[in-house]
Motif scaffolding. Structure first.
Motif, PDB file in Angstrom:
ATOM      1  N   GLU A   1       0.825  -1.209   0.000  1.00 26.62           N
ATOM      2  CA  GLU A   1       0.000   0.000   0.000  1.00 26.62           C
ATOM      3  C   GLU A   1       0.858   1.258   0.000  1.00 26.62           C
ATOM      4  N   GLY A   2       2.181   1.051  -0.112  1.00 25.86           N
ATOM      5  CA  GLY A   2       3.074   2.197  -0.111  1.00 25.86           C
ATOM      6  C   GLY A   2       4.403   1.844   0.535  1.00 25.86           C
ATOM      7  N   PHE A   3       5.425   2.618   0.204  1.00 21.04           N
ATOM      8  CA  PHE A   3       6.763   2.396   0.724  1.00 21.04           C
ATOM      9  C   PHE A   3       6.937   3.156   2.044  1.00 21.04           C
ATOM     10  N   ILE A   4       7.549   2.490   3.034  1.00 22.36           N
ATOM     11  CA  ILE A   4       7.754   3.097   4.355  1.00 22.36           C
ATOM     12  C   ILE A   4       9.238   3.080   4.666  1.00 22.36           C
ATOM     13  N   LYS A   5       9.764   4.190   5.166  1.00 21.27           N
ATOM     14  CA  LYS A   5      11.133   4.273   5.635  1.00 21.27           C
ATOM     15  C   LYS A   5      11.167   5.159   6.867  1.00 21.27           C
ATOM     16  N   GLN A   6      11.694   4.608   7.959  1.00 20.26           N
ATOM     17  CA  GLN A   6      11.788   5.368   9.196  1.00 20.26           C
ATOM     18  C   GLN A   6      13.189   5.237   9.776  1.00 20.26           C
ATOM     19  N   SER A   7      13.607   6.272  10.495  1.00 15.90           N
ATOM     20  CA  SER A   7      14.933   6.299  11.093  1.00 15.90           C
ATOM     21  C   SER A   7      14.860   6.995  12.444  1.00 15.90           C
ATOM     22  N   GLN A   8      15.649   6.494  13.411  1.00 15.68           N
ATOM     23  CA  GLN A   8      15.607   7.076  14.756  1.00 15.68           C
ATOM     24  C   GLN A   8      16.958   6.903  15.441  1.00 15.68           C
ATOM     25  N   TRP A   9      17.548   8.025  15.879  1.00 18.52           N
ATOM     26  CA  TRP A   9      18.713   7.956  16.759  1.00 18.52           C
ATOM     27  C   TRP A   9      18.237   7.722  18.184  1.00 18.52           C
ATOM     28  N   SER A  10      19.015   6.966  18.919  1.00 18.56           N
ATOM     29  CA  SER A  10      18.613   6.659  20.285  1.00 18.56           C
ATOM     30  C   SER A  10      19.842   6.496  21.169  1.00 18.56           C
ATOM     31  N   ASN A  11      19.569   6.297  22.450  1.00 17.65           N
ATOM     32  CA  ASN A  11      20.635   6.127  23.440  1.00 17.65           C
ATOM     33  C   ASN A  11      20.169   5.176  24.526  1.00 17.65           C
ATOM     34  N   TYR A  12      21.077   4.322  24.958  1.00 16.82           N
ATOM     35  CA  TYR A  12      20.813   3.610  26.198  1.00 16.82           C
ATOM     36  C   TYR A  12      22.043   3.728  27.081  1.00 16.82           C
ATOM     37  N   SER A  13      21.792   3.820  28.372  1.00 20.71           N
ATOM     38  CA  SER A  13      22.862   3.937  29.352  1.00 20.71           C
ATOM     39  C   SER A  13      22.566   3.003  30.504  1.00 20.71           C
ATOM     40  N   ALA A  14      23.614   2.413  31.053  1.00 25.00           N
ATOM     41  CA  ALA A  14      23.447   1.465  32.151  1.00 25.00           C
ATOM     42  C   ALA A  14      24.496   1.723  33.214  1.00 25.00           C
ATOM     43  N   LEU A  15      24.071   1.660  34.458  1.00 31.43           N
ATOM     44  CA  LEU A  15      24.973   1.836  35.590  1.00 31.43           C
ATOM     45  C   LEU A  15      24.721   0.712  36.580  1.00 31.43           C
ATOM     46  N   GLN A  16      25.760  -0.097  36.823  1.00 29.21           N
ATOM     47  CA  GLN A  16      25.680  -1.190  37.783  1.00 29.21           C
ATOM     48  C   GLN A  16      26.716  -0.966  38.879  1.00 29.21           C
ATOM     49  N   ASN A  17      26.255  -1.080  40.124  1.00 28.59           N
ATOM     50  CA  ASN A  17      27.141  -0.920  41.273  1.00 28.59           C
ATOM     51  C   ASN A  17      27.043  -2.158  42.152  1.00 28.59           C
ATOM     52  N   ASN A  18      28.200  -2.709  42.542  1.00 29.85           N
ATOM     53  CA  ASN A  18      28.246  -3.818  43.478  1.00 29.85           C
ATOM     54  C   ASN A  18      29.070  -3.398  44.689  1.00 29.85           C
ATOM     55  N   PHE A  19      28.453  -3.483  45.864  1.00 33.55           N
ATOM     56  CA  PHE A  19      29.091  -3.072  47.108  1.00 33.55           C
ATOM     57  C   PHE A  19      29.221  -4.273  48.049  1.00 33.55           C
ATOM     58  N   THR A  20      30.296  -4.277  48.833  1.00 29.12           N
ATOM     59  CA  THR A  20      30.486  -5.251  49.902  1.00 29.12           C
ATOM     60  C   THR A  20      30.706  -4.491  51.201  1.00 29.12           C
ATOM     61  N   PHE A  21      29.938  -4.853  52.226  1.00 28.08           N
ATOM     62  CA  PHE A  21      30.019  -4.159  53.513  1.00 28.08           C
ATOM     63  C   PHE A  21      30.350  -5.138  54.640  1.00 28.08           C
ATOM     64  N   LEU A  22      30.727  -4.574  55.759  1.00 27.84           N
ATOM     65  CA  LEU A  22      31.045  -5.275  57.009  1.00 27.84           C
ATOM     66  C   LEU A  22      32.428  -5.930  56.928  1.00 27.84           C
ATOM     67  N   LYS A  23      32.992  -6.159  58.083  1.00 34.15           N
ATOM     68  CA  LYS A  23      34.340  -6.676  58.169  1.00 34.15           C
ATOM     69  C   LYS A  23      34.468  -8.056  57.559  1.00 34.15           C
ATOM     70  N   ASP A  24      33.443  -8.894  57.748  1.00 36.24           N
ATOM     71  CA  ASP A  24      33.493 -10.252  57.213  1.00 36.24           C
ATOM     72  C   ASP A  24      32.950 -10.351  55.793  1.00 36.24           C
ATOM     73  N   LYS A  25      32.683  -9.199  55.146  1.00 40.74           N
ATOM     74  CA  LYS A  25      32.196  -9.147  53.757  1.00 40.74           C
ATOM     75  C   LYS A  25      30.878  -9.905  53.580  1.00 40.74           C
ATOM     76  N   SER A  26      30.061  -9.908  54.603  1.00 43.67           N
ATOM     77  CA  SER A  26      28.848 -10.723  54.569  1.00 43.67           C
ATOM     78  C   SER A  26      27.631  -9.981  54.025  1.00 43.67           C
ATOM     79  N   LEU A  27      27.735  -8.679  53.781  1.00 43.31           N
ATOM     80  CA  LEU A  27      26.620  -7.903  53.244  1.00 43.31           C
ATOM     81  C   LEU A  27      26.984  -7.422  51.844  1.00 43.31           C
TER      82      LEU A  27
END
Length: 809
Positions: A675-701
């Motif tokens: 029913e017709g020709f279609i052409k679409q274009s889109q610039w985009s962005n994704y960002s990810a932030l991961q943090n891993n923490f260890t707490f306490l003297k025995d590293k149990s948290l």
């Protein structure tokens, strides 16, 4: 012509296999391991590692007298490592040119007294290679949770809408290089119920070598450790989740190993009730593409389910060079129920009320998905031979009842309708393959193999129109059908790898012959596809220094149409919404090019370009004459995706590791629907932030905080709006490290709602989905049995010797 090509390829592989078995010598290493008190150490680990990359070659454990033997080792340079919890590791380089009787190894006791020694947790490490990222978690605090929790902590891997996402797409998941034949939801349930105690590493393979199926665009390979320690340990766990409704699951894990067998089993039971809300707006157009009617539907769905998950792995060590393994993943849903409520208001372009209807649907059913793998591994004089056979049986049965009420312009009841639908699907998957790996020398290796796979699925659907007054049913032949589908794939591959201090190279080629046949009985539609395709791959990395490298890679892959997509059935959700298959779908071919660099071992920058020929997307296609919207899979003529990726992973402090990824990319899609020709274009962005923490003297948290931003992007000609995904998880070991309590908070900011819109040609509609992904989960896991598995055997032996000495005195 095709058969000649295949015969030549198989003949060449056979020659390699036969020739490899007749050359090369193998040797053995024997020795003893003692402590500083001149007492033998039983059950100590002795492993042999490759000098160039420290990868595992072979290993064993010492016997009750501290003696060990490793046989049939190819000549070369290795690192011999002896270890036992409570003692310092022993490392020594070995040049093997003949049989060696090693001098007695004396392990030095660690600072902690043996009776108090616990597993000392290390930090997870990340290694970036040209074709993959390797996240090493063995002996880290992460293994105290589930496999899914480890995956959530893996840099660049995210859990979104009950699925695993890597670089914006779902990966093919393997466990110890065995493909997992489960749907996204089933896979997440399996990983959530499986203990992570035996995980060695997570491999995120963005450019899989030829040994992987050509359909494997991105591979997530979960590597389990080759545990050489004998004994038993187990655990039980339970989780409570509060979303819109409460849900819970409970289960148990067990591990046992002795000199001849190793057995691991996980079982879980899950009881869910999940809510999902949605809003669909369809602007039906006249012949001039002006809005004629606006249909706004408020949709609510509640899903009840009970799920049993069982998976196990059994290894039988026939001798030093032969191992037989049986593994299985089983999922059984004896009960599930969907209740859908759709309230649709119809207005004109001036918001004037025209009419409305409400449709209530109730579906009930059951299903199972059971898979088995049988493996035989034989260590040749030089190289390794692996034989694998896989079988999956899948069955799905459902019944649907839909009742609709219609109201006129005055909002007065006008009429009612009802229909019932029965749908069934039975699928069988069988695969068999032979893989051979040949170490050519210390720096290079060759992999080659063949594979056959067969998929058979039989489906049927029957719709019955119901007389509202009498309740009598009459079959609707137009929406009743049976569909039989069979797919056969013959594959052969060869892959060469080279690794030196300066260069790493991987070159591979995979050949796949595909034969497909689908038959629709009622409509007499026969779909056949037969094609032979080549799938090359290449990865090259140059290490300029220890802190700087450059790399590039290329891969061609395929995505075959899902056989449920090829099914021509019409499955009505209500009188004006229907899911329709497409028997004319063709496979998608993808070419991906990457060039990148890693700086200072923690910063990576990449530029990529990928082209999709015939990319498949499911489209909501509105019919402006009948006011019916059809959800139909369609091949797009062309899709191009290119962009730049930036990633950094490092330890901010000794107790805080951070991953940040950022991608800027452009997607172009074009097609012609007739029913017709279609052409679409889109610039985009994704960002990810991961943090891993260890707490306490025995590293149990331990704490993980992840935030993932997906900007406005193009998916199947639809514009998807911004989304912010977030979750926070905490785990704390208690009860002398026998117990773990955990907390997970998902969708911290209530921003994970999905919104998409279509506006092209005569299509003008939007949809919003608010899934039940904002929740809090509380969990508890308790370990029992030989929880200090790596030390108890030695402690027990020492205590028994002590009692004997006391008796003698």
């Amino acid at each position: 012509m095709i058969l000649k090509v295949i015969n030549k390829f198989v003949f060449a592989i056979s020659c390699v296999l036969l020739s490899a078995s007749v050359f090369g010598q193998q040797f053995s290493i024997t020795g003893k391991i003692y402590d500083q008190a001149n007492q033998p150490i039983a059950y100590a680990n002795i492993v042999l590692l490759k000098t160039q990359d420290s990868t595992f070659v072979t290993g064993t454990t010492s016997n009750d007298f501290g003696e060990y033997t490793t046989n049939e080792i190819a000549s070369g340079s290795y690192i011999l490592k002896a270890s036992f919890i409570g003692f310092e590791d022993f490392l020594q380089q070995v040049s093997l040119e003949n049989d060696i009787e090693f001098e007695t190894i004396v392990l030095k006791e660690a600072v902690e007294s043996l009776s108090e020694v616990e597993i000392i947790y290390k930090k997870p490490t990340l290694k970036k290679e040209a074709d993959r990222l390797v996240f090493n978690v063995e002996n880290t605090a992460l293994i105290e949770g589930t496999i899914l929790q480890v995956i959530k902590s893996t840099p660049g891997v995210f859990i979104l809408d009950s699925g695993i996402i890597i670089k914006g797409s779902e990966p093919t998941v393997y466990i110890n290089n065995r493909k997992v034949q489960l749907t996204s939801d089933e896979l997440v349930q399996l990983l959530e119920s499986s203990s992570a105690n035996n995980i060695k590493s997570i491999e995120v393979i963005t450019n899989p070598p030829a040994r992987y199926d050509a359909e494997s665009g991105v591979v997530l390979n979960i590597i389990m450790s080759k545990n050489l320690i004998t004994g038993y340990r187990g655990s039980v766990f339970t989780n409570y989740t509060q979303g819109v409704f409460p849900r819970y699951n409970t289960g148990t894990s067990h591990f046992f190993k002795n000199k001849k067998v190793s057995f691991n089993l996980n079982y879980s039971y899950t009881n869910d009730k999940i809510n999902r809300n949605g809003v669909n707006v369809i602007n039906y157009l006249d012949n001039n593409d002006a809005i004629e009617e606006i249909w706004k539907s408020d949709i609510n769905r509640n899903i009840w389910s009970e799920t049993h998950n069982l998976n196990f792995n059994f290894d039988y060590f026939i001798n030093d060079k032969n191992t037989l393994s049986l593994s299985s993943s089983m999922l059984y849903l004896p009960y599930f129920k969907n209740r859908d409520s759709n309230n649709t208001i119809i207005i004109d372009d001036n918001s004037g009320f025209l009419s409305r209807f409400k449709a209530n649907g109730l579906s009930r059913g059951n299903k199972y998905n059971i898979g088995f793998d049988l493996d035989f591994v034989h260590q040749l004089k030089k190289g390794q031979l692996l034989l694998n056979t896989h079988y999956t049986t899948y069955n799905y049965e459902t019944t649907q009842n839909v009742f609709s009420d219609f109201f006129d312009q005055n909002n007065a009841f006008e009429s009612a309708s009802a229909f019932n639908t029965n749908a069934n699907q039975d699928t069988k998957i069988f695969t068999s393959k032979i893989d051979y790996s040949l170490p050519i020398n210390d720096t290079s290796n060759l992999e080659t193999g063949v594979k056959y796979s067969n998929i058979k699925t039989n489906s049927d659907i029957a719709q019955f129109d119901v007389d509202i007054n009498t309740g009598n049913e009459q079959i609707n032949l137009q929406n009743t059908d049976a569909f039989n589908y069979e797919e056969k794939v013959f594959a052969a591959y060869s892959n060469y790898g080279l690794g030196t201090d300066k260069w790493s190279l991987s070159l591979g080629l995979r050949l796949e012959q595909t034969n497909i046949k689908g038959i629709s009985g009622t409509n007499n539609i026969i779909n056949t596809q037969n094609y032979l395709e080549w799938f090359p791959n290449a990865s090259l990395q140059y290490n300029i220094s220890d802190r700087f490298n450059v790399y590039t890679n290329y891969k061609r892959s395929i995505a075959r149409p899902d056989y449920t997509y090829l099914n021509p059935f019409q499955f009505f959700l209500n009188e004006f919404a229907v899911v329709v298959g497409n028997p004319n779908l063709t496979p998608v071919f993808k070419d991906r090019f990457v060039i990148g660099s890693t700086l200072f071992k923690f910063f990576t920058i990449e530029a990529y370009y990928q082209n999709f020929d015939g990319n498949i997307s499911e489209f909501p296609i509105q019919n402006n004459d009948t006011n019916i919207i059809s959800y139909t899979p369609v091949n797009l003529d062309k899709t191009i995706d290119f962009g730049f990726d930036f990633e950094v992973y490092f330890n901010v402090t000794k107790d805080w590791s951070l991953y940040f990824g950022n991608s800027f990319y452009n997607i172009e899609e074009e097609t012609n629907f007739g029913e017709g020709f279609i052409k679409q274009s889109q610039w985009s962005n994704y960002s990810a932030l991961q943090n891993n923490f260890t707490f306490l003297k025995d590293k149990s948290l331990n704490v993980n905080l992840t935030v993932y931003w997906a900007g406005k992007n193009l998916q199947g000609l639809a514009i998807s709006e911004d989304r912010l995904v977030s979750y926070l998880s905490l785990s704390k070991t208690i009860l002398e490290k026998k117990g773990v309590i955990s907390l997970l908070v998902s969708d911290l900011f209530n921003t994970q709602e999905f919104r998409a819109s279509n506006r092209y040609l005569n299509q003008f509609n939007t949809r919003t989905i608010d899934a039940d992904n904002r929740y809090i989960k509380l969990g508890f896991r308790y370990k029992f049995g030989n929880t200090k598995l790596k030390t108890n055997e030695h402690i027990k032996e020492q205590e028994e010797l002590k009692r004997l000495r006391e008796k003698d005195n």
